[in-house]
Write a protein that holds these residues in place. Structure first.
Motif, short mmCIF file in Angstrom:
data_model
loop_
_atom_site.label_atom_id
_atom_site.label_comp_id
_atom_site.label_asym_id
_atom_site.label_seq_id
_atom_site.Cartn_x
_atom_site.Cartn_y
_atom_site.Cartn_z
N ILE A 83 0.85 -1.19 0.00
CA ILE A 83 0.00 0.00 0.00
C ILE A 83 0.89 1.24 0.00
O ILE A 83 1.37 1.67 1.05
CB ILE A 83 -0.94 0.01 1.22
N PRO A 84 1.16 1.82 -1.18
CA PRO A 84 1.94 3.06 -1.21
C PRO A 84 1.13 4.21 -0.63
O PRO A 84 -0.09 4.28 -0.82
CB PRO A 84 2.23 3.26 -2.70
N SER A 85 1.80 5.09 0.08
CA SER A 85 1.14 6.25 0.70
C SER A 85 1.54 7.52 -0.05
O SER A 85 2.73 7.75 -0.29
CB SER A 85 1.53 6.37 2.17
N VAL A 86 0.56 8.32 -0.40
CA VAL A 86 0.81 9.55 -1.14
C VAL A 86 0.36 10.75 -0.30
O VAL A 86 -0.50 10.63 0.56
CB VAL A 86 0.08 9.55 -2.49
N GLY A 87 0.95 11.89 -0.58
CA GLY A 87 0.58 13.11 0.12
C GLY A 87 0.69 14.31 -0.80
O GLY A 87 1.36 14.26 -1.83
N VAL A 95 -4.38 2.48 -2.22
CA VAL A 95 -3.47 3.62 -2.07
C VAL A 95 -3.91 4.37 -0.83
O VAL A 95 -5.09 4.70 -0.68
CB VAL A 95 -3.53 4.56 -3.29
N SER A 96 -3.00 4.62 0.10
CA SER A 96 -3.36 5.40 1.30
C SER A 96 -2.91 6.84 1.12
O SER A 96 -1.94 7.14 0.42
CB SER A 96 -2.73 4.79 2.56
N ILE A 97 -3.66 7.73 1.75
CA ILE A 97 -3.42 9.18 1.62
C ILE A 97 -3.00 9.75 2.96
O ILE A 97 -3.71 9.62 3.95
CB ILE A 97 -4.69 9.89 1.12
N THR A 98 -1.84 10.37 2.97
CA THR A 98 -1.32 11.05 4.17
C THR A 98 -1.29 12.55 3.89
O THR A 98 -0.41 13.04 3.22
CB THR A 98 0.11 10.56 4.48
N SER A 99 -2.26 13.30 4.35
CA SER A 99 -3.32 12.89 5.25
C SER A 99 -4.55 13.73 4.94
O SER A 99 -4.52 14.57 4.03
CB SER A 99 -2.90 13.17 6.71
N GLY A 124 1.69 19.77 7.37
CA GLY A 124 1.45 20.30 6.04
C GLY A 124 0.99 19.28 5.02
O GLY A 124 1.23 19.44 3.82
N THR A 125 0.30 18.22 5.49
CA THR A 125 -0.14 17.18 4.57
C THR A 125 -1.65 17.15 4.38
O THR A 125 -2.18 16.23 3.76
CB THR A 125 0.32 15.79 5.06
N GLN A 126 -2.36 18.14 4.89
CA GLN A 126 -3.82 18.12 4.82
C GLN A 126 -4.30 18.29 3.39
O GLN A 126 -3.69 18.98 2.58
CB GLN A 126 -4.41 19.21 5.72
N ILE A 127 -5.44 17.63 3.09
CA ILE A 127 -6.10 17.81 1.80
C ILE A 127 -7.52 18.33 1.98
O ILE A 127 -8.22 18.55 0.98
CB ILE A 127 -6.12 16.52 0.97
N GLU A 128 -7.97 18.51 3.23
CA GLU A 128 -9.31 19.04 3.44
C GLU A 128 -9.36 20.49 2.96
O GLU A 128 -8.34 21.11 2.65
CB GLU A 128 -9.71 18.94 4.90
N LYS A 129 -10.55 21.05 2.88
CA LYS A 129 -10.71 22.42 2.41
C LYS A 129 -9.88 23.38 3.25
O LYS A 129 -9.77 23.22 4.47
CB LYS A 129 -12.18 22.83 2.46
N ALA A 130 -9.31 24.38 2.61
CA ALA A 130 -8.45 25.32 3.32
C ALA A 130 -8.67 26.74 2.80
O ALA A 130 -8.78 26.97 1.59
CB ALA A 130 -6.98 24.94 3.14
N ILE A 131 -8.73 27.69 3.73
CA ILE A 131 -8.81 29.10 3.39
C ILE A 131 -7.67 29.82 4.10
O ILE A 131 -7.11 29.29 5.07
CB ILE A 131 -10.16 29.71 3.81
N PRO A 132 -7.26 31.00 3.65
CA PRO A 132 -6.17 31.72 4.32
C PRO A 132 -6.50 32.00 5.78
O PRO A 132 -7.60 32.42 6.12
CB PRO A 132 -6.07 33.03 3.52
N LYS A 133 -5.52 31.73 6.65
CA LYS A 133 -5.71 31.98 8.08
C LYS A 133 -4.35 32.22 8.73
O LYS A 133 -3.38 31.50 8.46
CB LYS A 133 -6.41 30.81 8.77
N LYS A 134 -4.30 33.21 9.59
CA LYS A 134 -3.07 33.54 10.29
C LYS A 134 -3.39 33.83 11.76
O LYS A 134 -4.35 34.51 12.08
CB LYS A 134 -2.40 34.77 9.66
N THR A 135 -2.59 33.27 12.66
CA THR A 135 -2.72 33.53 14.09
C THR A 135 -1.42 34.19 14.56
O THR A 135 -0.45 34.27 13.80
CB THR A 135 -2.94 32.22 14.87
#
Length: 235
Positions: free
Chosen positions: A133-137, A177-181, A188-199
């Motif tokens: 099971i290759p893992s991709v990111g 195929v597994s997805i990280t993450s 820095g491996t997220q694939i969920e929805k993302a909008i600009p954000k700064k703290t």
């Protein structure tokens, strides 16, 4: 999340002991099961850092004749070990695992996560009746928590890094195929929805100039491509 026929799975970074998991959730309809080569539908477990336990100790549990074997018991499953170093392939086989996965999203970080090695690993697995099971990111950057690790940063290149990894995975014709993450923002491996954000302490990476759903859309597209490719492999 799992997309069927064939499968892409979110790859968990840590694991819950299989026996307690199976006991508590095994009868639930949402509990994922994989049909093995013997036709049995069994829970599938990714075992992170499996190499920290000796092959001999694993063999007690995972080989049919082990003194504490869970094979052919209510706690049997499909157990996938983490492949980091080249020598781990033989250890995983001796331990009685059903297959191996690569987890890390940084191409070149380890033997297992290096795309150039996947063909050889797949050949080894095929010869020994193991799953590969290759893992991709989508990229990798963990310097917010590991400031010394900049050399393992991998730029997303507006989705091209992800697609290159997916193409490398499909080239070896895996079953899964597994997805990280999905949401490991700190690496820095997220694939969920993302909008600009700064703290005050962190700048979160976004997908501009693309839409927040870029990586979910790419995942859908490649999952569909994977299904079509699998149909061709079976012809």
């Amino acid at each position: 999340m799992i997309m069927e026929s064939p499968r892409m799975t979110w790859c968990p970074p840590f694991w819950t002991p299989p026996i307690s998991t199976a006991s508590r959730y095994g009868s639930h309809g949402a509990f994922y099961r994989y049909k093995n080569s013997m036709g049995k539908s069994l829970p599938l477990f990714y075992i992170y850092d499996s190499y920290l336990t000796s092959p001999e100790a694993w063999a007690h549990l995972l080989t049919p004749n082990g003194p504490h074997s869970i094979r052919n018991t209510p706690y049997d499953g499909v157990f996938i070990a983490l492949l980091v170093e080249e020598g781990h392939t033989h250890d995983i086989l001796a331990a009685g695992f059903d297959g191996m996965y690569t987890y890390f999203a940084s191409n070149g970080f380890s033997f297992g996560s290096s795309h150039q090695n996947w063909k050889a690993v797949k050949n080894f697995c095929d010869a020994n009746n193991l799953m590969f099971i290759p893992s991709v990111g989508p990229g990798y950057i963990d310097t917010s928590i590991r400031p010394w690790n900049n050399h393992n940063t991998r730029n997303r290149v507006n989705g091209k890094y992800y697609e290159t990894a997916l193409q490398a995975a499909l080239t070896v014709r895996p079953e899964i195929v597994s997805i990280t993450s999905f949401n490991e923002w700190h690496e820095g491996t997220q694939i969920e929805k993302a909008i600009p954000k700064k703290t005050p302490t962190r700048l979160y990476l976004d997908y501009l100039p693309h839409q927040p759903s870029l990586y979910l859309e790419l995942t859908r597209r490649w999952a569909e491509h994977f299904i079509k490719e699998k149909e061709q492999w079976l012809m």
